[in-house]
Design a protein around this motif. Structure first.
Motif, PDB file in Angstrom:
ATOM      1  N   TYR A  59      -2.151  -9.459  -3.081  1.00 23.41           N
ATOM      2  CA  TYR A  59      -3.245  -9.084  -3.614  1.00 23.41           C
ATOM      3  C   TYR A  59      -4.499  -9.299  -3.053  1.00 23.41           C
ATOM      4  O   TYR A  59      -5.448  -8.710  -2.824  1.00 23.41           O
ATOM      5  N   ALA A  60      -4.380 -10.695  -1.991  1.00 24.49           N
ATOM      6  CA  ALA A  60      -5.667 -11.205  -1.439  1.00 24.49           C
ATOM      7  C   ALA A  60      -5.818 -10.125  -0.123  1.00 24.49           C
ATOM      8  O   ALA A  60      -6.966 -10.036   0.198  1.00 24.49           O
ATOM      9  N   HIS A  61      -4.646  -9.652   0.343  1.00 20.30           N
ATOM     10  CA  HIS A  61      -4.830  -9.008   1.667  1.00 20.30           C
ATOM     11  C   HIS A  61      -4.530  -7.624   1.827  1.00 20.30           C
ATOM     12  O   HIS A  61      -4.994  -7.111   2.847  1.00 20.30           O
ATOM     13  N   ASP A  62      -3.298  -7.136   1.345  1.00 20.42           N
ATOM     14  CA  ASP A  62      -2.943  -5.904   1.289  1.00 20.42           C
ATOM     15  C   ASP A  62      -3.054  -5.037   0.139  1.00 20.42           C
ATOM     16  O   ASP A  62      -2.302  -4.209   0.227  1.00 20.42           O
ATOM     17  N   VAL A  70      -5.630   7.400   2.717  1.00 18.53           N
ATOM     18  CA  VAL A  70      -5.562   7.777   4.170  1.00 18.53           C
ATOM     19  C   VAL A  70      -5.994   6.684   4.970  1.00 18.53           C
ATOM     20  O   VAL A  70      -5.934   6.693   6.176  1.00 18.53           O
ATOM     21  N   TYR A  71      -6.489   5.659   4.290  1.00 20.46           N
ATOM     22  CA  TYR A  71      -6.933   4.500   5.138  1.00 20.46           C
ATOM     23  C   TYR A  71      -5.938   3.450   5.322  1.00 20.46           C
ATOM     24  O   TYR A  71      -4.969   3.289   4.462  1.00 20.46           O
ATOM     25  N   ASP A  72      -6.174   2.435   6.269  1.00 27.09           N
ATOM     26  CA  ASP A  72      -5.232   1.530   6.716  1.00 27.09           C
ATOM     27  C   ASP A  72      -4.700   0.689   5.333  1.00 27.09           C
ATOM     28  O   ASP A  72      -3.387   0.463   5.449  1.00 27.09           O
ATOM     29  N   LEU A  73      -5.541   0.455   4.473  1.00 34.71           N
ATOM     30  CA  LEU A  73      -5.159  -0.855   3.558  1.00 34.71           C
ATOM     31  C   LEU A  73      -4.115  -0.169   2.559  1.00 34.71           C
ATOM     32  O   LEU A  73      -2.870  -0.602   2.410  1.00 34.71           O
ATOM     33  N   SER A  74      -4.335   1.219   2.184  1.00 35.20           N
ATOM     34  CA  SER A  74      -3.530   1.673   1.473  1.00 35.20           C
ATOM     35  C   SER A  74      -2.257   2.016   2.089  1.00 35.20           C
ATOM     36  O   SER A  74      -1.158   1.884   1.229  1.00 35.20           O
ATOM     37  N   GLY A 289       2.432   7.948 -12.463  1.00 32.96           N
ATOM     38  CA  GLY A 289       1.105   6.921 -12.596  1.00 32.96           C
ATOM     39  C   GLY A 289       1.334   5.750 -11.600  1.00 32.96           C
ATOM     40  O   GLY A 289       2.245   5.660 -10.743  1.00 32.96           O
ATOM     41  N   THR A 290       0.260   4.985 -11.573  1.00 35.30           N
ATOM     42  CA  THR A 290       0.114   3.904 -10.674  1.00 35.30           C
ATOM     43  C   THR A 290       1.390   2.739 -11.288  1.00 35.30           C
ATOM     44  O   THR A 290       1.152   2.056 -12.231  1.00 35.30           O
ATOM     45  N   PRO A 291       2.083   2.261 -10.429  1.00 34.59           N
ATOM     46  CA  PRO A 291       3.310   1.472 -10.774  1.00 34.59           C
ATOM     47  C   PRO A 291       2.611  -0.035 -10.448  1.00 34.59           C
ATOM     48  O   PRO A 291       1.321  -0.189 -10.020  1.00 34.59           O
ATOM     49  N   ASP A 292       3.610  -0.883 -11.042  1.00 33.36           N
ATOM     50  CA  ASP A 292       3.371  -2.410 -10.745  1.00 33.36           C
ATOM     51  C   ASP A 292       3.780  -2.549  -9.186  1.00 33.36           C
ATOM     52  O   ASP A 292       4.516  -3.076  -8.879  1.00 33.36           O
ATOM     53  N   ILE A 293       2.630  -2.058  -8.553  1.00 33.23           N
ATOM     54  CA  ILE A 293       2.622  -2.261  -6.994  1.00 33.23           C
ATOM     55  C   ILE A 293       3.060  -3.685  -6.349  1.00 33.23           C
ATOM     56  O   ILE A 293       4.151  -3.849  -5.747  1.00 33.23           O
ATOM     57  N   ALA A 294       2.303  -4.785  -6.955  1.00 33.57           N
ATOM     58  CA  ALA A 294       2.521  -6.115  -6.528  1.00 33.57           C
ATOM     59  C   ALA A 294       3.903  -6.525  -7.128  1.00 33.57           C
ATOM     60  O   ALA A 294       4.579  -7.457  -6.550  1.00 33.57           O
ATOM     61  N   GLY A 295       4.065  -6.130  -8.437  1.00 35.76           N
ATOM     62  CA  GLY A 295       5.501  -6.409  -8.954  1.00 35.76           C
ATOM     63  C   GLY A 295       6.644  -6.149  -8.109  1.00 35.76           C
ATOM     64  O   GLY A 295       7.632  -6.927  -7.812  1.00 35.76           O
TER      65      GLY A 295
END
Ligand code: PMP
Length: 419
Positions: A59-62, A70-74, A289-295
């Protein structure tokens, strides 16, 4: 499992339970003035520090939304999510990562199978076969389909000690209207371990697909979906020392390809016009939909933790604690085990003469001991065993014999109060 249960007296030097416990901050606390004894791991496991750290760092960095940017973080977030799926694939020994669908939990995985696989294929004159020890998540979806689609639900009986009556199960399987099987690998209410590989073999002989509920197995037993040959398998992240809010449905690719989506919306489409929708490829077709990405990322970390410890060593440790607990619980006057199947793991379900399970739970909590009381989301199972609920103590990889000693001491006091 029988091997591990057969040798509980073997002392192991390579599984240092105190070193393992030290990695769980949730266990380092007092409750009601006593050091916490956490015996509710079957409901949800405590989290190791490295899972908590991974979530915080992600959550803090990525952190960004996945697949769209299209950007790096994504891209970094997407890579971490993809890596987690690959970790799940390895954990299950699935042939392809796209056969592992991220869902919210085991419940959602099984509802997905009921709605997208079974609902359109079965109708009046067809039946789903389950066992008499299923969690409500593998009961209620079929009751709904019975109401909506007119399918029948058959329930294979248990023996008096809470094992599956395999002959009765096979007889029901042999009936020509049986078209689908849903079976738990390990019962959350009784701890019974089912012979799932044999069940899959027998079902496939008759062309019947099988869904395995591995919600109580994935944290105790090494899984190999190719060897098992199951059609579907479900588990929850929060029970394998990962975050809540994420789970996995494994499915055979041919089934998943043929199935309609479960939910619709963003991410699960390739193109949309007002006239036509083209579904996305696997696994995204089932991840609307947007999943629980961090999860998912945290689940990957939890699986790494579990596999680095070694699931066989974990199972051996838990079997040792289980054998010790069975021996010591026999000292409590008026205590009766509910479920004594020869193949079992993790779960100790019991009643104490004269005491309601909820009262026992409340009294144990005063001693800093966390157990579960009631039906454990398996009301028909517990009622069929003849009880208005049970006390359930469940063992995880951090459970010690000292935890069991504290449980037994408290139970002796409780039993004396109600004698
Ligand atoms: N099946 C079994 C055997 C379970 O123990 C559980 C959780 N108690 C579930 C399914 C449902 O899992 P969840 O609540 O994570 O969806």
């Amino acid at each position: 499992m029988s091997d591990t249960l057969a040798a509980p007296q073997v002392l192991r030097n390579d599984f240092d339970v105190e070193a393992v416990r030290a990695q769980f901050p949730g266990l380092q606390q007092e409750v009601n003035g006593r050091p916490l004894v956490y015996l509710d791991t079957a409901a949800s496991a405590q989290k190791p520090q490295r899972v908590i750290d991974r979530l915080a760092a992600f959550y803090a960095h990525d952190y960004a939304n996945i697949h769209r940017g299209v950007y790096d973080l994504s891209q970094r977030a997407s890579d971490a999510h993809d890596a987690a799926r690959e970790t799940v694939r390895r954990f299950l020994n699935a042939a392809e990562a796209k056969s592992c669908i991220f869902v919210r939990n085991g419940t959602e995985a099984m509802n997905l199978v009921a709605e997208s696989f079974v609902a359109d294929r079965l109708g009046p004159g067809d039946a789903v076969l389950i066992t008499g020890m299923e969690h409500h998540a593998n009961v209620v979806p079929w009751l709904r389909l019975r109401e909506r689609k007119g399918i029948a639900l058959k329930v294979a009986p248990l023996t008096d000690d809470g094992a599956l009556d395999l002959d009765a199960f096979t007889a029901l399987l042999n009936e020509p209207d049986t078209k689908f099987v849903g079976v738990s690998w390990v019962s959350n209410a009784l701890g019974t371990v089912n012979p799932v590989k044999e069940i899959v073999r027998r079902a496939h002989e008759r062309g019947v697909p099988v869904m395995v509920d591995a919600c109580q197995a994935a944290q105790h037993i090494a899984i190999d979906v190719q060897d098992l040959d199951c059609d579907f398998l479900a588990f929850s992240g929060h029970k394998v020392y990962g975050p809540s809010g994420v789970g996995v449905l494994y499915g055979k690719i041919a089934h998943l390809e043929a199935m309609p989506p479960y939910q619709t919306g963003g991410d699960m489409i390739l193109s949309v016009s007002y006239d036509e929708v083209v579904w996305n490829e696997l696994p995204y077709k089932f991840e609307a939909g947007t999943p629980d990405i961090a999860g998912a990322v945290g689940l990957g970390e939890a699986i790494d933790f579990l596999t680095e410890l070694g699931i066989e060593d974990v199972a051996r440790h838990e079997a040792e604690v289980m054998a010790y607990a069975l021996e010591r619980l026999a000292e409590v006057p008026g205590l009766h085990m509910v479920g004594n199947a020869p193949e079992r793991c993790s779960v100790l379900s019991f009643v104490v003469d004269g005491a309601h399970p909820h009262d026992i739970g409340t009294l144990l909590d005063l001693d800093g001991i966390a157990i579960r009381a009631g039906f454990h989301c398996a009301q028909p199972t517990i009622e069929a065993m003849g009880h208005p609920g049970t006390v359930r103590a469940s063992i995880g990889l951090y459970t010690t014999k000292g935890d069991i000693d504290r449980l037994v001491d408290s139970l002796k006091r409780v039993a004396a109060m109600f004698a």
